[in-house]
Design a protein around this motif. Structure first.
Motif, PDB file in Angstrom:
ATOM      1  N   MET A   1       0.841  -1.203   0.000  1.00  0.00           N
ATOM      2  CA  MET A   1       0.000   0.000   0.000  1.00  0.00           C
ATOM      3  C   MET A   1       0.879   1.259   0.000  1.00  0.00           C
ATOM      4  SD  MET A   1      -2.855   1.169   2.806  1.00  0.00           S
ATOM      5  CE  MET A   1      -3.597   2.787   2.706  1.00  0.00           C
ATOM      6  N   ILE A   2       0.452   2.262  -0.753  1.00  0.00           N
ATOM      7  CA  ILE A   2       1.199   3.512  -0.852  1.00  0.00           C
ATOM      8  C   ILE A   2       0.394   4.626  -0.195  1.00  0.00           C
ATOM      9  CG2 ILE A   2       2.157   5.232  -2.430  1.00  0.00           C
ATOM     10  CD1 ILE A   2       2.472   2.905  -4.459  1.00  0.00           C
ATOM     11  N   ASP A   3       0.985   5.279   0.783  1.00  0.00           N
ATOM     12  CA  ASP A   3       0.354   6.402   1.474  1.00  0.00           C
ATOM     13  C   ASP A   3       1.105   7.665   1.072  1.00  0.00           C
ATOM     14  OD1 ASP A   3      -0.535   8.366   3.260  1.00  0.00           O
ATOM     15  OD2 ASP A   3      -0.878   6.908   4.863  1.00  0.00           O
ATOM     16  N   MET A   4       0.523   8.458   0.183  1.00  0.00           N
ATOM     17  CA  MET A   4       1.220   9.629  -0.329  1.00  0.00           C
ATOM     18  C   MET A   4       1.380  10.714   0.730  1.00  0.00           C
ATOM     19  SD  MET A   4       2.493   9.154  -3.208  1.00  0.00           S
ATOM     20  CE  MET A   4       3.067  10.853  -3.342  1.00  0.00           C
ATOM     21  N   LEU A   5       0.518  10.747   1.731  1.00  0.00           N
ATOM     22  CA  LEU A   5       0.699  11.719   2.812  1.00  0.00           C
ATOM     23  C   LEU A   5       1.985  11.428   3.580  1.00  0.00           C
ATOM     24  CD1 LEU A   5      -2.930  12.096   4.218  1.00  0.00           C
ATOM     25  CD2 LEU A   5      -1.672  13.692   2.760  1.00  0.00           C
ATOM     26  N   VAL A   6       2.233  10.148   3.820  1.00  0.00           N
ATOM     27  CA  VAL A   6       3.472   9.729   4.485  1.00  0.00           C
ATOM     28  C   VAL A   6       4.670  10.064   3.605  1.00  0.00           C
ATOM     29  CG1 VAL A   6       4.809   7.727   5.255  1.00  0.00           C
ATOM     30  CG2 VAL A   6       2.395   7.929   5.874  1.00  0.00           C
ATOM     31  N   ALA A   7       4.569   9.759   2.314  1.00  0.00           N
ATOM     32  CA  ALA A   7       5.669  10.001   1.384  1.00  0.00           C
ATOM     33  C   ALA A   7       5.997  11.486   1.276  1.00  0.00           C
ATOM     34  CB  ALA A   7       5.325   9.424   0.011  1.00  0.00           C
ATOM     35  N   LYS A   8       4.976  12.318   1.202  1.00  0.00           N
ATOM     36  CA  LYS A   8       5.199  13.762   1.084  1.00  0.00           C
ATOM     37  C   LYS A   8       5.820  14.341   2.358  1.00  0.00           C
ATOM     38  CE  LYS A   8       1.541  14.570  -2.322  1.00  0.00           C
ATOM     39  NZ  LYS A   8       0.209  15.179  -2.581  1.00  0.00           N
ATOM     40  N   LYS A   9       5.404  13.819   3.495  1.00  0.00           N
ATOM     41  CA  LYS A   9       5.995  14.262   4.757  1.00  0.00           C
ATOM     42  C   LYS A   9       7.462  13.860   4.825  1.00  0.00           C
ATOM     43  CE  LYS A   9       5.362  14.078   9.783  1.00  0.00           C
ATOM     44  NZ  LYS A   9       4.542  13.541  10.900  1.00  0.00           N
ATOM     45  N   ALA A  10       7.769  12.632   4.392  1.00  0.00           N
ATOM     46  CA  ALA A  10       9.151  12.161   4.387  1.00  0.00           C
ATOM     47  C   ALA A  10      10.001  13.006   3.443  1.00  0.00           C
ATOM     48  CB  ALA A  10       9.206  10.688   3.978  1.00  0.00           C
ATOM     49  N   GLU A  51      -3.794   1.961  -7.663  1.00  0.00           N
ATOM     50  CA  GLU A  51      -2.470   1.601  -7.157  1.00  0.00           C
ATOM     51  C   GLU A  51      -1.376   2.142  -8.068  1.00  0.00           C
ATOM     52  OE1 GLU A  51      -0.589  -2.360  -5.217  1.00  0.00           O
ATOM     53  OE2 GLU A  51      -1.237  -2.567  -7.304  1.00  0.00           O
ATOM     54  N   ASP A  52      -1.556   2.011  -9.380  1.00  0.00           N
ATOM     55  CA  ASP A  52      -0.545   2.507 -10.308  1.00  0.00           C
ATOM     56  C   ASP A  52      -0.536   4.030 -10.379  1.00  0.00           C
ATOM     57  OD1 ASP A  52       0.992   0.321 -11.441  1.00  0.00           O
ATOM     58  OD2 ASP A  52      -0.886  -0.409 -12.270  1.00  0.00           O
ATOM     59  N   VAL A  53      -1.681   4.650 -10.169  1.00  0.00           N
ATOM     60  CA  VAL A  53      -1.720   6.116 -10.091  1.00  0.00           C
ATOM     61  C   VAL A  53      -0.875   6.589  -8.910  1.00  0.00           C
ATOM     62  CG1 VAL A  53      -3.174   8.131  -9.675  1.00  0.00           C
ATOM     63  CG2 VAL A  53      -3.963   6.331 -11.237  1.00  0.00           C
ATOM     64  N   ALA A  54      -1.073   5.963  -7.759  1.00  0.00           N
ATOM     65  CA  ALA A  54      -0.299   6.332  -6.563  1.00  0.00           C
ATOM     66  C   ALA A  54       1.174   6.010  -6.738  1.00  0.00           C
ATOM     67  CB  ALA A  54      -0.859   5.605  -5.338  1.00  0.00           C
ATOM     68  N   LEU A  55       1.475   4.894  -7.391  1.00  0.00           N
ATOM     69  CA  LEU A  55       2.866   4.504  -7.614  1.00  0.00           C
ATOM     70  C   LEU A  55       3.566   5.500  -8.532  1.00  0.00           C
ATOM     71  CD1 LEU A  55       5.193   2.535  -7.268  1.00  0.00           C
ATOM     72  CD2 LEU A  55       4.163   1.089  -9.050  1.00  0.00           C
ATOM     73  N   ALA A  56       2.898   5.925  -9.572  1.00  0.00           N
ATOM     74  CA  ALA A  56       3.479   6.918 -10.482  1.00  0.00           C
ATOM     75  C   ALA A  56       3.722   8.235  -9.764  1.00  0.00           C
ATOM     76  CB  ALA A  56       2.558   7.132 -11.682  1.00  0.00           C
ATOM     77  N   GLU A  57       2.784   8.630  -8.908  1.00  0.00           N
ATOM     78  CA  GLU A  57       2.945   9.859  -8.126  1.00  0.00           C
ATOM     79  C   GLU A  57       4.135   9.744  -7.175  1.00  0.00           C
ATOM     80  OE1 GLU A  57       0.271  12.824  -5.253  1.00  0.00           O
ATOM     81  OE2 GLU A  57      -0.522  10.866  -5.836  1.00  0.00           O
ATOM     82  N   LEU A  58       4.281   8.581  -6.545  1.00  0.00           N
ATOM     83  CA  LEU A  58       5.403   8.352  -5.631  1.00  0.00           C
ATOM     84  C   LEU A  58       6.734   8.380  -6.378  1.00  0.00           C
ATOM     85  CD1 LEU A  58       6.565   7.503  -2.858  1.00  0.00           C
ATOM     86  CD2 LEU A  58       6.190   5.120  -3.567  1.00  0.00           C
TER      87      LEU A  58
END
Length: 258
Positions: A1-10, A51-58
């Motif tokens: 699972m990809i959590d973009m809020l976590v990724a952006k904070k990191a 999932e792939d939308v979030a992965l591409a964003e990450l």
């Protein structure tokens, strides 16, 4: 699972280690954030799953992670004068000693896709191996298009001395070998660049490297190529003639994209 809020904070925490007042650092933060959103929008246009939308964003958020240390150590974006920023970014994220990938995403199932997308995003298309998975190749293509889209935006609007590390290109010339290769097949060998004008030709060559029609349509809508062309003028008449021919080739190609 990809959590973009976590990724952006990191990402925000990572950037705190660098001087945000430095124009190059600031430029890279803004570029990365835009690329991440361009990738997200592109995947949505391609009607990929969530999932792939979030992965591409990450991946967009992580693709230039190597740039910050590159700028800190060498004060340049020029890979030939420092390090390959794509390869270095993979090292920053995945090296066994202190790689930071888990700060951005806990699940390791995406690691190979992220590694390959970042590693190959700034390489020649011919360097991308044929034995990657379909999903790996897809995300490489998405990142390459998204990155190039925003680089053209930067070249259109950013200060020349920040984007080019040189305020004036007017006395530059286009290397004959670079010009010939571009006119013959719409590409250049980036290892053979000798001048900033050669680099400019390389950016015009982007248009032939896009993977998705939606990307080219966006470039056309923003009129990036014409705006970039109009930012530069060369004192050498032969160089100016070559520059016109390069631009005409790009315009004629874009007319074929419906």
């Amino acid at each position: 699972m990809i959590d973009m809020l976590v990724a952006k904070k990191a990402f925000a925490n990572y950037v705190k280690n660098y001087d945000i007042q430095n124009d190059k650092i600031k430029l890279k933060v803004e570029h990365i954030e835009r690329v991440s959103q361009i990738a997200k929008k592109l995947t949505m246009k391609l009607e990929l799953n969530k999932e792939d939308v979030a992965l591409a964003e990450l991946i967009g958020l992580l693709h230039d992670i190597g740039r910050f240390e590159q700028i800190k150590r060498f004060n340049t974006f020029n890979d030939s004068k420092s390090v390959n920023h794509g390869e270095f970014g993979v090292h920053v994220l995945f090296n066994k000693q202190d790689g930071i990938i888990r700060k951005f995403v806990e699940d390791n199932q995406y690691d190979n896709i992220i590694k390959n997308a970042i590693f190959y995003h700034n390489k020649d298309k011919s360097d991308i191996p044929d034995d990657l998975t379909t999903r790996e190749l897809l995300h490489i293509k998405i990142l390459r298009d998204s990155d190039k889209t925003d680089i053209l935006n930067i070249l259109t609007y950013e200060k020349k001395e920040t984007a080019w590390e040189k305020a004036d290109l007017s006395d530059d010339v286009i290397t004959e070998e670079i010009y010939k290769e571009f006119m013959e097949n719409g590409r250049i060998d980036y290892h053979k660049k000798k001048t900033s004008a050669d680099s400019l030709v390389g950016h015009f060559a982007y248009i032939f490297d896009f993977n998705f029609t939606d990307s080219i349509q966006y470039i056309k809508e923003k009129n990036y190529m014409e705006k970039i062309y109009n930012r530069f003028e060369f004192h050498n008449q032969e160089t100016m003639k070559q520059y016109q021919n390069i631009y005409d080739k790009v315009v004629n190609y874009m007319k074929t994209i419906k």
